[in-house]
Motif scaffolding. Structure first.
Motif, PDB file in Angstrom:
ATOM      1  N   LEU A  57       0.830  -1.205   0.000  1.00  0.00           N
ATOM      2  CA  LEU A  57       0.000   0.000   0.000  1.00  0.00           C
ATOM      3  C   LEU A  57       0.864   1.255   0.000  1.00  0.00           C
ATOM      4  N   VAL A  58       1.892   1.282   0.844  1.00  0.00           N
ATOM      5  CA  VAL A  58       2.764   2.459   0.919  1.00  0.00           C
ATOM      6  C   VAL A  58       3.506   2.669  -0.393  1.00  0.00           C
ATOM      7  N   LEU A  59       4.058   1.598  -0.949  1.00  0.00           N
ATOM      8  CA  LEU A  59       4.821   1.730  -2.187  1.00  0.00           C
ATOM      9  C   LEU A  59       3.949   2.176  -3.351  1.00  0.00           C
ATOM     10  N   ARG A  60       2.753   1.616  -3.461  1.00  0.00           N
ATOM     11  CA  ARG A  60       1.889   1.933  -4.590  1.00  0.00           C
ATOM     12  C   ARG A  60       1.163   3.264  -4.409  1.00  0.00           C
ATOM     13  N   ASP A  61       0.520   3.465  -3.262  1.00  0.00           N
ATOM     14  CA  ASP A  61      -0.377   4.610  -3.110  1.00  0.00           C
ATOM     15  C   ASP A  61       0.291   5.858  -2.558  1.00  0.00           C
ATOM     16  N   ILE A  62       1.415   5.707  -1.869  1.00  0.00           N
ATOM     17  CA  ILE A  62       2.073   6.876  -1.285  1.00  0.00           C
ATOM     18  C   ILE A  62       3.321   7.260  -2.077  1.00  0.00           C
ATOM     19  N   LEU A  63       4.156   6.273  -2.379  1.00  0.00           N
ATOM     20  CA  LEU A  63       5.383   6.562  -3.121  1.00  0.00           C
ATOM     21  C   LEU A  63       5.167   6.561  -4.627  1.00  0.00           C
ATOM     22  N   GLY A  64       4.051   5.975  -5.082  1.00  0.00           N
ATOM     23  CA  GLY A  64       3.752   5.994  -6.503  1.00  0.00           C
ATOM     24  C   GLY A  64       4.539   5.008  -7.333  1.00  0.00           C
ATOM     25  N   TRP A  65       5.022   3.939  -6.715  1.00  0.00           N
ATOM     26  CA  TRP A  65       5.729   2.911  -7.477  1.00  0.00           C
ATOM     27  C   TRP A  65       4.738   2.144  -8.349  1.00  0.00           C
ATOM     28  N   THR A  66       5.224   1.591  -9.443  1.00  0.00           N
ATOM     29  CA  THR A  66       4.381   0.756 -10.285  1.00  0.00           C
ATOM     30  C   THR A  66       4.178  -0.605  -9.624  1.00  0.00           C
ATOM     31  N   ALA A  67       3.170  -1.324 -10.103  1.00  0.00           N
ATOM     32  CA  ALA A  67       2.927  -2.667  -9.581  1.00  0.00           C
ATOM     33  C   ALA A  67       4.119  -3.571  -9.859  1.00  0.00           C
ATOM     34  N   GLN A  68       4.762  -3.380 -11.013  1.00  0.00           N
ATOM     35  CA  GLN A  68       5.920  -4.197 -11.341  1.00  0.00           C
ATOM     36  C   GLN A  68       7.084  -3.917 -10.401  1.00  0.00           C
ATOM     37  N   GLU A  69       7.362  -2.656 -10.131  1.00  0.00           N
ATOM     38  CA  GLU A  69       8.448  -2.303  -9.209  1.00  0.00           C
ATOM     39  C   GLU A  69       8.173  -2.847  -7.814  1.00  0.00           C
ATOM     40  N   THR A  70       6.925  -2.738  -7.375  1.00  0.00           N
ATOM     41  CA  THR A  70       6.551  -3.238  -6.055  1.00  0.00           C
ATOM     42  C   THR A  70       6.689  -4.749  -5.993  1.00  0.00           C
ATOM     43  N   ALA A  71       6.272  -5.429  -7.050  1.00  0.00           N
ATOM     44  CA  ALA A  71       6.371  -6.887  -7.100  1.00  0.00           C
ATOM     45  C   ALA A  71       7.827  -7.340  -7.039  1.00  0.00           C
ATOM     46  N   GLU A  98       9.310  -9.536  -4.135  1.00  0.00           N
ATOM     47  CA  GLU A  98       9.596 -10.858  -4.703  1.00  0.00           C
ATOM     48  C   GLU A  98       8.309 -11.676  -4.859  1.00  0.00           C
ATOM     49  N   THR A  99       7.356 -11.055  -5.541  1.00  0.00           N
ATOM     50  CA  THR A  99       6.083 -11.710  -5.793  1.00  0.00           C
ATOM     51  C   THR A  99       5.588 -11.284  -7.164  1.00  0.00           C
ATOM     52  N   SER A 100       4.360 -11.641  -7.511  1.00  0.00           N
ATOM     53  CA  SER A 100       3.814 -11.325  -8.822  1.00  0.00           C
ATOM     54  C   SER A 100       3.045 -10.010  -8.792  1.00  0.00           C
ATOM     55  N   VAL A 101       2.860  -9.434  -9.982  1.00  0.00           N
ATOM     56  CA  VAL A 101       2.065  -8.219 -10.097  1.00  0.00           C
ATOM     57  C   VAL A 101       0.636  -8.488  -9.628  1.00  0.00           C
ATOM     58  N   GLU A 102       0.107  -9.652  -9.979  1.00  0.00           N
ATOM     59  CA  GLU A 102      -1.256 -10.010  -9.560  1.00  0.00           C
ATOM     60  C   GLU A 102      -1.361 -10.038  -8.043  1.00  0.00           C
ATOM     61  N   SER A 103      -0.352 -10.591  -7.375  1.00  0.00           N
ATOM     62  CA  SER A 103      -0.363 -10.654  -5.922  1.00  0.00           C
ATOM     63  C   SER A 103      -0.298  -9.257  -5.309  1.00  0.00           C
ATOM     64  N   VAL A 104       0.509  -8.380  -5.890  1.00  0.00           N
ATOM     65  CA  VAL A 104       0.601  -7.002  -5.410  1.00  0.00           C
ATOM     66  C   VAL A 104      -0.738  -6.302  -5.553  1.00  0.00           C
ATOM     67  N   ASN A 105      -1.362  -6.410  -6.716  1.00  0.00           N
ATOM     68  CA  ASN A 105      -2.654  -5.753  -6.941  1.00  0.00           C
ATOM     69  C   ASN A 105      -3.708  -6.262  -5.966  1.00  0.00           C
ATOM     70  N   SER A 106      -3.697  -7.566  -5.711  1.00  0.00           N
ATOM     71  CA  SER A 106      -4.650  -8.138  -4.764  1.00  0.00           C
ATOM     72  C   SER A 106      -4.401  -7.611  -3.351  1.00  0.00           C
ATOM     73  N   SER A 107      -3.123  -7.553  -2.949  1.00  0.00           N
ATOM     74  CA  SER A 107      -2.779  -7.045  -1.610  1.00  0.00           C
ATOM     75  C   SER A 107      -3.208  -5.601  -1.444  1.00  0.00           C
ATOM     76  N   VAL A 108      -2.989  -4.781  -2.468  1.00  0.00           N
ATOM     77  CA  VAL A 108      -3.342  -3.364  -2.384  1.00  0.00           C
ATOM     78  C   VAL A 108      -4.853  -3.189  -2.296  1.00  0.00           C
ATOM     79  N   GLN A 109      -5.598  -3.971  -3.065  1.00  0.00           N
ATOM     80  CA  GLN A 109      -7.054  -3.875  -3.007  1.00  0.00           C
ATOM     81  C   GLN A 109      -7.579  -4.232  -1.625  1.00  0.00           C
ATOM     82  N   ARG A 110      -7.047  -5.316  -1.048  1.00  0.00           N
ATOM     83  CA  ARG A 110      -7.484  -5.715   0.292  1.00  0.00           C
ATOM     84  C   ARG A 110      -7.085  -4.665   1.325  1.00  0.00           C
ATOM     85  N   ALA A 111      -5.875  -4.112   1.169  1.00  0.00           N
ATOM     86  CA  ALA A 111      -5.404  -3.089   2.113  1.00  0.00           C
ATOM     87  C   ALA A 111      -6.273  -1.845   2.042  1.00  0.00           C
TER      88      ALA A 111
END
Length: 339
Positions: A155-169, A173-186
């Motif tokens: 959540l911090v990397l994507r919504d506050i720092l503005g990193w891409t899903a790929q950079e966050t993944a 060390e996970t997939s873009v799909e997993s990052v997107n799912s985590s951010v949605q739940r967060a």
């Protein structure tokens, strides 16, 4: 950043301590805020910044220039925070009743206030300033502690720092799909845990003249022990909470109350009678809100000692919430040990 030029970076990679110090010096404050968002403790955030800089120095040759030096440091800091939370299972996720809604900051025992004087000052874009301010509010930080560590980081990397899903993944060390799912739940959990009225709050740097006067009157009424004057500054549905050891709370558990009349009546024993305490107060700022450091002196003593640091949430023309932390936080605000 001006310091992040090619010559300085190359010198730092080659082992030039002065060059490395110039590079990291630009980012020290914002790294502390980043770590604070992830772990909720000002003291631990400072330790984690030190750990980040130590890891960065030891691994300086691994910086290949594929990102900015700042982004490289953020990667190290995020991993340092996640490692810290792995070692501290009791700190990984706050526990509370399942029903939705905000809880007092003092319900999360490790959460500490953050001095505004220590906030990063490098953010200048208007939208970024708003994000930076809102994401250090106590309500936001409290809600963050109910997320799992990797959800918090995503959540911090994507919504506050503005990193891409790929950079966050890549960092996690996970997939873009997993990052997107985590951010949605967060995001969904944060909506459940933060008040609906947040847009009505007045952070300390946006208090109008009347609200600034409100804070001054609160400080002076606190020193006089004038309960009627204090009550006049509060909303009828005022929320008040105290951490253990704060403001006379001698129990091992945090306490909280709602209702101005109930709360003011509970303060009366400390302010009325022969054994009443004397209070001196110093204005400061914490988590984007006005705050007051209270010192107390009991009959027979010569000095005023730290009593509690209260953070005030102002809505409109009145105080809507008071959160009281213990004297142990005074040092991080550079407040005197006694008056």
């Amino acid at each position: 950043m001006a310091a992040e030029d090619e010559a300085t970076v190359e010198a730092a990679r080659a082992g030039d301590e002065a060059a490395f110090a110039r590079l990291v010096g630009e980012y020290r404050r914002e790294l502390r805020v980043h770590c604070y968002r992830l772990v909720g403790s000002f003291d631990d955030a400072e330790d984690l910044v030190q750990e980040t800089l130590l890891r960065g120095w030891r691994r300086r040759e691994s910086f290949q220039g594929r990102s900015t030096f700042r982004a490289w440091l953020y990667r190290i800091a995020t991993n340092a925070c996640l490692d810290f939370l792995r070692r501290r299972p009791e700190r990984r996720q706050a526990e509370f009743a399942e029903e939705a809604g905000p809880v007092p900051a003092v319900a999360v025992r490790w959460l500490q206030p953050f001095p505004d004087a220590q906030l990063a000052t490098t953010v200048t874009e208007p939208d970024a300033v708003v994000v930076a301010r809102e994401t250090v509010e106590l309500a936001f930080l409290t809600a963050m502690q109910f997320l799992r560590p990797r959800q918090r980081a995503a959540l911090v990397l994507r919504d506050i720092l503005g990193w891409t899903a790929q950079e966050t993944a890549e960092l996690l060390e996970t997939s873009v799909e997993s990052v997107n799912s985590s951010v949605q739940r967060a995001r969904a959990e944060m909506r459940r845990r933060t008040p609906d009225s947040r847009e009505e709050w007045a952070p300390a740097d946006r208090l109008d003249a009347a609200q600034q006067d409100l804070v001054r009157r609160y400080l002076h009424a606190t020193e006089r022990g004038d309960l009627d004057a204090l009550a006049a500054l509060m909303r009828e549905d005022l929320r008040f909470s105290q951490a253990p050891g704060a403001g006379g709370n001698m129990t091992p558990d945090p306490v909280w109350q709602q209702g101005r009349d109930i709360i003011v009546a509970s303060w009366a024993p400390a302010y009325v009678g022969a054994d009443r305490i004397e209070v001196r107060a110093i204005g400061t700022r914490a988590n984007g809100c006005p705050a007051v450091a209270a010192y107390a002196r009991v009959p027979g003593d010569r000095t005023f000692v730290p009593f509690g640091l209260v953070v005030l949430r102002v809505e409109g023309a009145l105080i809507a919430e008071i959160t009281c932390f213990g004297p142990e936080v005074f040092a991080s605000f550079d407040l005197p040990a006694e008056l």
